[in-house]
Design an enzyme around this catalytic site. Sequence first.
Site, PDB file in Angstrom:
ATOM      1  CG  HIS A 262      -2.083   0.892   1.131  1.00  0.00           C
ATOM      2  ND1 HIS A 262      -2.009   2.240   1.340  1.00  0.00           N
ATOM      3  CD2 HIS A 262      -3.372   0.611   0.803  1.00  0.00           C
ATOM      4  CE1 HIS A 262      -3.215   2.766   1.152  1.00  0.00           C
ATOM      5  NE2 HIS A 262      -4.059   1.803   0.817  1.00  0.00           N
ATOM      6  CG  ASP A 316      -8.370  -4.463  -2.959  1.00  0.00           C
ATOM      7  OD1 ASP A 316      -9.554  -4.238  -2.691  1.00  0.00           O
ATOM      8  OD2 ASP A 316      -7.665  -3.699  -3.647  1.00  0.00           O
TER       9      ASP A 316
HETATM   10  C1  ACO Z   1      -7.853  -0.338  -2.581  1.00  0.00           C
HETATM   11  C2  ACO Z   1      -6.455  -0.340  -2.992  1.00  0.00           C
HETATM   12  O1  ACO Z   1      -6.139   0.283  -3.961  1.00  0.00           O
HETATM   13  S1  ACO Z   1      -5.348  -1.177  -2.040  1.00  0.00           S
HETATM   14  C3  ACO Z   1      -4.049  -1.636  -3.183  1.00  0.00           C
HETATM   15  C4  ACO Z   1      -4.508  -2.738  -4.102  1.00  0.00           C
HETATM   16  N1  ACO Z   1      -3.435  -3.129  -5.040  1.00  0.00           N
HETATM   17  C5  ACO Z   1      -2.787  -4.307  -4.930  1.00  0.00           C
HETATM   18  O2  ACO Z   1      -3.001  -5.108  -4.044  1.00  0.00           O
HETATM   19  C6  ACO Z   1      -1.786  -4.580  -6.027  1.00  0.00           C
HETATM   20  C7  ACO Z   1      -0.444  -5.023  -5.459  1.00  0.00           C
HETATM   21  N2  ACO Z   1       0.203  -3.915  -4.782  1.00  0.00           N
HETATM   22  C8  ACO Z   1       0.866  -2.931  -5.483  1.00  0.00           C
HETATM   23  O3  ACO Z   1       0.958  -2.947  -6.715  1.00  0.00           O
HETATM   24  C9  ACO Z   1       1.492  -1.788  -4.696  1.00  0.00           C
HETATM   25  O4  ACO Z   1       1.811  -2.197  -3.389  1.00  0.00           O
HETATM   26  C10 ACO Z   1       0.574  -0.538  -4.652  1.00  0.00           C
HETATM   27  C11 ACO Z   1       0.139  -0.143  -6.065  1.00  0.00           C
HETATM   28  C12 ACO Z   1      -0.656  -0.799  -3.821  1.00  0.00           C
HETATM   29  C13 ACO Z   1       1.354   0.607  -4.010  1.00  0.00           C
HETATM   30  O5  ACO Z   1       2.342   0.982  -4.908  1.00  0.00           O
HETATM   31  P1  ACO Z   1       3.549   1.978  -4.584  1.00  0.00           P
HETATM   32  O6  ACO Z   1       3.316   2.761  -3.383  1.00  0.00           O
HETATM   33  O7  ACO Z   1       3.817   2.716  -5.856  1.00  0.00           O
HETATM   34  O8  ACO Z   1       4.726   0.995  -4.262  1.00  0.00           O
HETATM   35  P2  ACO Z   1       5.748   0.398  -5.303  1.00  0.00           P
HETATM   36  O9  ACO Z   1       5.040  -0.315  -6.392  1.00  0.00           O
HETATM   37  O10 ACO Z   1       6.692   1.512  -5.700  1.00  0.00           O
HETATM   38  O11 ACO Z   1       6.491  -0.635  -4.393  1.00  0.00           O
HETATM   39  C14 ACO Z   1       7.533  -0.319  -3.470  1.00  0.00           C
HETATM   40  C15 ACO Z   1       8.399  -1.546  -3.322  1.00  0.00           C
HETATM   41  O12 ACO Z   1       7.632  -2.611  -2.749  1.00  0.00           O
HETATM   42  C16 ACO Z   1       7.452  -3.680  -3.660  1.00  0.00           C
HETATM   43  N3  ACO Z   1       6.064  -4.087  -3.647  1.00  0.00           N
HETATM   44  C17 ACO Z   1       4.981  -3.302  -3.415  1.00  0.00           C
HETATM   45  N4  ACO Z   1       3.855  -4.026  -3.453  1.00  0.00           N
HETATM   46  C18 ACO Z   1       4.222  -5.290  -3.709  1.00  0.00           C
HETATM   47  C19 ACO Z   1       3.501  -6.484  -3.890  1.00  0.00           C
HETATM   48  N5  ACO Z   1       2.179  -6.509  -3.787  1.00  0.00           N
HETATM   49  N6  ACO Z   1       4.180  -7.600  -4.172  1.00  0.00           N
HETATM   50  C20 ACO Z   1       5.519  -7.579  -4.280  1.00  0.00           C
HETATM   51  N7  ACO Z   1       6.269  -6.450  -4.124  1.00  0.00           N
HETATM   52  C21 ACO Z   1       5.629  -5.339  -3.844  1.00  0.00           C
HETATM   53  C22 ACO Z   1       7.832  -3.113  -5.032  1.00  0.00           C
HETATM   54  O13 ACO Z   1       8.288  -4.087  -5.920  1.00  0.00           O
HETATM   55  C23 ACO Z   1       8.895  -2.096  -4.649  1.00  0.00           C
HETATM   56  O14 ACO Z   1      10.084  -2.781  -4.401  1.00  0.00           O
HETATM   57  P3  ACO Z   1      11.507  -2.086  -4.750  1.00  0.00           P
HETATM   58  O15 ACO Z   1      11.569  -0.841  -3.917  1.00  0.00           O
HETATM   59  O16 ACO Z   1      12.516  -3.120  -4.387  1.00  0.00           O
HETATM   60  O17 ACO Z   1      11.465  -1.754  -6.214  1.00  0.00           O
HETATM   61  O1  OAA Z   2      -5.623   4.595  -0.399  1.00  0.00           O
HETATM   62  C1  OAA Z   2      -5.229   3.978  -1.405  1.00  0.00           C
HETATM   63  O2  OAA Z   2      -4.170   4.264  -2.030  1.00  0.00           O
HETATM   64  C2  OAA Z   2      -6.034   2.869  -1.960  1.00  0.00           C
HETATM   65  C3  OAA Z   2      -7.417   2.805  -1.467  1.00  0.00           C
HETATM   66  O3  OAA Z   2      -8.342   3.347  -2.036  1.00  0.00           O
HETATM   67  C4  OAA Z   2      -7.678   2.061  -0.244  1.00  0.00           C
HETATM   68  O4  OAA Z   2      -6.750   1.533   0.354  1.00  0.00           O
HETATM   69  O5  OAA Z   2      -8.855   1.968   0.141  1.00  0.00           O
END
Ligand code: ACO
Ligand code: OAA
Length: 379
Positions: A262, A316
């Site tokens: 997150h 999620d």
């Molecule tokens: C309601 C919502 O929106 S909740 C989020 C729902 N999304 C997901 O579950 C999808 C999986 N998660 C992700 O893609 C990300 O964690 C996000 C999009 C939620 C957050 O993204 P950001 O804040 O941009 O983090 P970012 O993608 O830059 O990750 C930071 C580091 O953690 C790692 N990382 C983050 N999430 C994950 C994951 N789910 N699995 C593996 N590695 C991860 C990245 O690879 C990165 O590693 P690095 O620094 O070695 O390159």
């Molecule tokens: O806050 C965020 O980036 C994603 C979101 O909507 C949640 O976690 O409910």
Amino acid sequence: MSIVCEFKPGLEGIPASQSSISYVDGQQGVLEYRGIPIEKLATHSTFLETTYLLIWGQLPTTAELAAFEQEIRYHRRIKYRIRDMMKCFPESGHPMDALQASAAALGLFYSRRALDNPEYIRAAVVRLVAKIPTMVAAFQMIRKGNDPIQPRDDLDYAANFLYMLNEREPDPLAAKAFDVSLTLHAEHTMNASTFSARVTASTLTDPYAVIASAVGTLGGPLHGGANEEVISMLEEIGSVGNVRAYVERCIQEKSKIMGFGHRVYKVKDPRAIILQDLAEQLFAKFGSDKYYDIALELERVVEEKFAHKGIYPNVDFYSGLVYRKIGIPTDLYTPVFAIARVAGWLAHWKEQLAENRIFRPTQVYMGNHDMPYIPIEER
Ligand SMILES: CC(=O)SCCNC(=O)CCNC(=O)[C@H](O)C(C)(C)COP(=O)(O)OP(=O)(O)OC[C@H]1O[C@@H](n2cnc3c(N)ncnc32)[C@H](O)[C@@H]1OP(=O)(O)O
Ligand SMILES: O=C([O-])CC(=O)C(=O)O
């Protein structure tokens, strides 16, 4: 004069607005709506009461809540032209696309903009909160070849949605769990879809366009769409014994593990804790889920490998296990998220209008200048 400032991909850490709707402390795992901790709302409130709180800023009195619930009941039905339009959608289309199109179509009927009129604001809030679940359930019925089920005035918001979806009254525990899940998903500060809603709102367009743009943004797999992806991932993993190899493959291929990580939380999402508990209550009553053991093992292995990066289950991760037990089809998980998040989007719409300035950020130009125009025959 040009202002030089540091570019932050994904606008990480950049405030895009001032807001008093919700608050997150990502280090401590705190989420509050209008200052009230999410755990208290999940225990004591209902989704409609929470919606009122988010949009109008304080908990309603008994009379205010009764009036709001009554208005919502009255506006649950959708026009036959919307139902007919939905009948033309391809059955194979994703329900999030159907919802986005249907939400936008509401603007055809109610687009008169009187954004400085509190009665107009209230009417738009009521219509959207009332009709979005009906549209989600209608598409589900239509794609199965059936006519949509009319809403039932004797059922509350959550029970009525499950009734419209399955054509039978839900078990009270299932309806309660669904209502709590809606409360948990209702709002979350400046996430991608809320940002999208606020940008759209800032142009002073109609609220149906605001919600349609937010629905489109929520659907992506990095945002709300992850809840559907989690179940596909658990299916793909298949057994507890395969979990470790799956995580190791993700690490090797640098692919994301769905439902984890997150931008703000660096601990387990407080909503994931409540959703996991809800899932366990449902399993105790209706029998366990073969994917739950896989999910638990996945959480263990991800913590072992990723705790140093602050990657834990987000909202999620466990929601799909709750929805599966309630009988919601997998590709409706994200539309169900949207039903809830409409409350937060509308609260932000109203807040944006109160102090509006059109969003118009800048960019860091990386291209060339003063390039020659090469005639087509010379390229
Ligand atoms: C309601 C919502 O929106 S909740 C989020 C729902 N999304 C997901 O579950 C999808 C999986 N998660 C992700 O893609 C990300 O964690 C996000 C999009 C939620 C957050 O993204 P950001 O804040 O941009 O983090 P970012 O993608 O830059 O990750 C930071 C580091 O953690 C790692 N990382 C983050 N999430 C994950 C994951 N789910 N699995 C593996 N590695 C991860 C990245 O690879 C990165 O590693 P690095 O620094 O070695 O390159
Ligand atoms: O806050 C965020 O980036 C994603 C979101 O909507 C949640 O976690 O409910």
